[in-house]
Design a protein around this motif. Sequence first.
Motif, PDB file in Angstrom:
ATOM      1  N   HIS A 447      63.115 108.436   0.921  1.00 47.53           N
ATOM      2  CA  HIS A 447      62.636 109.529   0.083  1.00 47.53           C
ATOM      3  C   HIS A 447      63.496 110.770   0.228  1.00 47.53           C
ATOM      4  O   HIS A 447      63.090 111.865  -0.163  1.00 47.53           O
ATOM      5  N   ALA A 448      64.695 110.612   0.760  1.00 45.18           N
ATOM      6  CA  ALA A 448      65.668 111.704   0.857  1.00 45.18           C
ATOM      7  C   ALA A 448      67.050 111.094   0.665  1.00 45.18           C
ATOM      8  O   ALA A 448      67.219 109.872   0.662  1.00 45.18           O
ATOM      9  N   GLY A 449      68.051 111.951   0.494  1.00 42.48           N
ATOM     10  CA  GLY A 449      69.422 111.470   0.330  1.00 42.48           C
ATOM     11  C   GLY A 449      69.577 110.640  -0.925  1.00 42.48           C
ATOM     12  O   GLY A 449      69.179 111.032  -2.018  1.00 42.48           O
ATOM     13  N   LEU A 450      70.161 109.440  -0.772  1.00 47.09           N
ATOM     14  CA  LEU A 450      70.396 108.587  -1.932  1.00 47.09           C
ATOM     15  C   LEU A 450      69.142 107.875  -2.412  1.00 47.09           C
ATOM     16  O   LEU A 450      69.155 107.232  -3.467  1.00 47.09           O
ATOM     17  N   LYS A 451      68.075 107.947  -1.660  1.00 46.73           N
ATOM     18  CA  LYS A 451      66.813 107.308  -2.034  1.00 46.73           C
ATOM     19  C   LYS A 451      66.986 105.817  -2.305  1.00 46.73           C
ATOM     20  O   LYS A 451      66.501 105.269  -3.296  1.00 46.73           O
ATOM     21  N   ARG A 452      67.663 105.158  -1.403  1.00 48.30           N
ATOM     22  CA  ARG A 452      67.873 103.723  -1.541  1.00 48.30           C
ATOM     23  C   ARG A 452      66.562 102.960  -1.365  1.00 48.30           C
ATOM     24  O   ARG A 452      65.616 103.462  -0.754  1.00 48.30           O
ATOM     25  N   ALA A 453      66.546 101.731  -1.854  1.00 48.66           N
ATOM     26  CA  ALA A 453      65.400 100.842  -1.680  1.00 48.66           C
ATOM     27  C   ALA A 453      65.898  99.522  -1.120  1.00 48.66           C
ATOM     28  O   ALA A 453      66.898  98.968  -1.596  1.00 48.66           O
ATOM     29  N   LEU A 454      65.212  99.014  -0.102  1.00 50.79           N
ATOM     30  CA  LEU A 454      65.606  97.773   0.557  1.00 50.79           C
ATOM     31  C   LEU A 454      64.451  96.784   0.499  1.00 50.79           C
ATOM     32  O   LEU A 454      63.376  97.033   1.050  1.00 50.79           O
ATOM     33  N   GLN A 455      64.662  95.664  -0.205  1.00 53.10           N
ATOM     34  CA  GLN A 455      63.635  94.631  -0.244  1.00 53.10           C
ATOM     35  C   GLN A 455      63.670  93.835   1.060  1.00 53.10           C
ATOM     36  O   GLN A 455      64.744  93.419   1.526  1.00 53.10           O
ATOM     37  N   VAL A 456      62.506  93.623   1.665  1.00 53.68           N
ATOM     38  CA  VAL A 456      62.444  92.936   2.959  1.00 53.68           C
ATOM     39  C   VAL A 456      61.449  91.778   2.892  1.00 53.68           C
ATOM     40  O   VAL A 456      60.492  91.803   2.114  1.00 53.68           O
ATOM     41  N   ASP A 457      61.703  90.776   3.723  1.00 54.84           N
ATOM     42  CA  ASP A 457      60.723  89.712   3.904  1.00 54.84           C
ATOM     43  C   ASP A 457      59.883  90.037   5.130  1.00 54.84           C
ATOM     44  O   ASP A 457      60.029  91.106   5.740  1.00 54.84           O
ATOM     45  N   THR A 458      59.026  89.126   5.533  1.00 52.61           N
ATOM     46  CA  THR A 458      58.120  89.397   6.647  1.00 52.61           C
ATOM     47  C   THR A 458      58.881  89.667   7.940  1.00 52.61           C
ATOM     48  O   THR A 458      58.560  90.603   8.680  1.00 52.61           O
ATOM     49  N   ALA A 459      59.912  88.879   8.202  1.00 50.84           N
ATOM     50  CA  ALA A 459      60.653  89.027   9.459  1.00 50.84           C
ATOM     51  C   ALA A 459      61.418  90.352   9.499  1.00 50.84           C
ATOM     52  O   ALA A 459      61.314  91.119  10.463  1.00 50.84           O
ATOM     53  N   LEU A 460      62.187  90.620   8.436  1.00 53.76           N
ATOM     54  CA  LEU A 460      62.978  91.858   8.426  1.00 53.76           C
ATOM     55  C   LEU A 460      62.064  93.071   8.399  1.00 53.76           C
ATOM     56  O   LEU A 460      62.307  94.061   9.108  1.00 53.76           O
TER      57      LEU A 460
END
Length: 511
Positions: A447-460
């Motif tokens: 929610h700051a900077g480049l506001k990237r989004a990372l999709q994760v599975d249960t383990a990650l």
Amino acid sequence: MNTIDGLREALIKADYTTDAVLERIGEAGQEGLHRNCTIPARDALRGDDSPLATLIKLFPLNRTVDAGQAKAALPVEALITEGLLEPVGDDQVRATVDLRPYGFEIGSDQASDGRHKLAGDQEIGDANYTRQWDGWVVSDPTPGLDYQTTPTKPDYVLGVSPASTTLAQLTIDAHVGSALDLGTGCGVQSLHLSTHADRITATDVNPRVLKLAHLTAALNQIDVDLRKGSLYEPVEGDKFDLIVSNPPYVMSPPTGERLIYRETEFTGDGLVEEVVSKSADHLNPGGVCQVLGNWAVTDQPWEDRIAGWVPEGCDLWVIERERLDPYAYIEMWLTDAGLVGGPEWEAKYREWLDYFDQLGVRGIGMGWITVTNAGRTTPDITIESWPHEVQQPVGPVIAQRQTDISRAQASDDQLLSANLKLRSDIVQESLGAPGAEDPQYIVLRQHAGLKRALQVDTALGGVLGACDGTLPLGVIMDAVANLLDADPAEQRGDLLPKIRSAIAEGYFESL
């Protein structure tokens, strides 16, 4: 008292600041100027003969004013002698330049001396940006005011623009010993650099630019070494800790007719390539070059083309913020040149289309380029598209990048023994059909900077969610593997590359 000192004193006395001007012309006046229409602001100033109103009429609105009112606000005779004002008839004057207040916010640890008091008009999200700077910028008057479209003169000096403020927000704001403002224009980047650089050199090929940039620096009592010449020619043999450039990157046909502030004789995106590829020759170890530019998109993958520009041994980070097709690009710049509705419009349009066709240009990318003289055995080359919303300024994110890349390149043993801490602004979002028992996607979003989004599975997601700085990464990964009845070694092999990527993309705080 010299003319510049007298002018500065008059501006201060009239309270000719960003906040005062915006308040005086009101929201309607501000919106009108964004549309290049002065009528709302003129209505707001009707009947007001104060020095502040006179300055607004003279400069941002570029109107003639009564000579007596001008003399009550400014040292008129001295400014006429300097060529900044000119008489109109027997009883009026008008400005030959645009002189307007410019403000920005800076971090509390940036200011190099007590001169820098600040007053800004930009929205800054970072809580550390608490101090304000107030000054002025001198440029040529805005073309096309009140829709009077006329061709722009070749040596036109552009004022503060969205491009220049974007570059300022990109710029790493840490203290540096030396900085180069390459292609300075009206000098706005030098104003920003003055808050955190000990020495500033600024270059430009346009003599009129150097004249107005000198006025900008002098009005703001900023010491800038101004040098005439193309690109790096005026600084041959010099090295800097920081180079910033908003160069004349517009890819126009080589017809011999050009606007110096936006075009050169380079073919296609050759100018931007030159700025990037020669930057390492002028960077100290660890030095950074930041460029706002355009590049051609051809049948060759654009990432491969730009990767070929990077100087040997340097890191390269390119972020494409927008891409236009040739038609939209041409229309934008022909409009900028004041050719809308003129007899040359279609002929010029076709000329540009033919030029792009000859070069094989299928599109034009626009964005941010950062070169770092990192001295790595294996330089980091990252070229990506990120057209999404960001939180400005992103300079701190770019500054942090070097640390993040070094951490991401650590050995497996070093990484597994590290106590990583997820950034506090990161929020987990679950996406799925309403009423579904389990979400279809889980995303960690900055929610700051480049506001990237990372999709994760249960383990990650489980590993990253447990990274609070208290336990080594290896311990967390093994604990999550046990909870999921997974093989710890196999899970490490799967997750470590993804965690390296998350580190490089700034998901973790510096410990």
